[in-house]
Write a protein that holds these residues in place. Structure first.
Motif, mmCIF file in Angstrom:
data_model
loop_
_atom_site.group_PDB
_atom_site.id
_atom_site.type_symbol
_atom_site.label_atom_id
_atom_site.label_comp_id
_atom_site.label_asym_id
_atom_site.label_seq_id
_atom_site.Cartn_x
_atom_site.Cartn_y
_atom_site.Cartn_z
ATOM 1 N N TYR A 32 11.017 -12.685 -3.064
ATOM 2 C CA TYR A 32 11.432 -10.875 -3.424
ATOM 3 C C TYR A 32 9.930 -10.347 -3.696
ATOM 4 O O TYR A 32 9.819 -9.259 -3.342
ATOM 5 N N THR A 43 12.809 -1.773 -2.030
ATOM 6 C CA THR A 43 13.486 -2.516 -3.251
ATOM 7 C C THR A 43 14.759 -2.321 -3.441
ATOM 8 O O THR A 43 15.642 -3.169 -4.108
ATOM 9 N N GLU A 44 15.390 -1.189 -3.204
ATOM 10 C CA GLU A 44 16.821 -0.758 -3.377
ATOM 11 C C GLU A 44 17.780 -1.765 -2.607
ATOM 12 O O GLU A 44 18.773 -2.546 -3.001
ATOM 13 N N ASP A 47 17.070 -5.637 -3.952
ATOM 14 C CA ASP A 47 17.832 -5.975 -5.256
ATOM 15 C C ASP A 47 19.293 -6.210 -5.205
ATOM 16 O O ASP A 47 19.636 -7.224 -5.864
#
Length: 73
Positions: A32, A43-44, A47
């Motif tokens: 990650y 990133t979104e 996540d």
């Protein structure tokens, strides 16, 4: 062997899977962090998957702790 000693040994053995959870979390965090470092705009998307796998892995540790406490008390 007394009953209390057997309970303590069994409770300690029930906590052994927590070591595997630690390794699993390391295997989750490492890719990650590498992926976010290479592509911060993703990133979104990452996540959602990251937190889901983190929650499932951490649930195993909590389950091992509950089993150990049930054995102990």
């Amino acid at each position: 062997m007394e009953l209390e000693a057997a309970k303590l040994i069994a409770a300690a053995l029930a906590l052994l899977p927590i070591a595997g959870v630690g390794v699993g979390l390391g295997l989750i965090f490492s890719p990650y962090n590498e992926a976010v470092g290479r592509n911060p705009s993703a990133t979104e998307l990452l996540d959602k998957k990251f937190f889901l796998t983190f929650a499932f892995t951490e649930a195993l540790a909590i389950f091992a702790l509950v089993v150990s406490l049930v054995i102990l008390f």
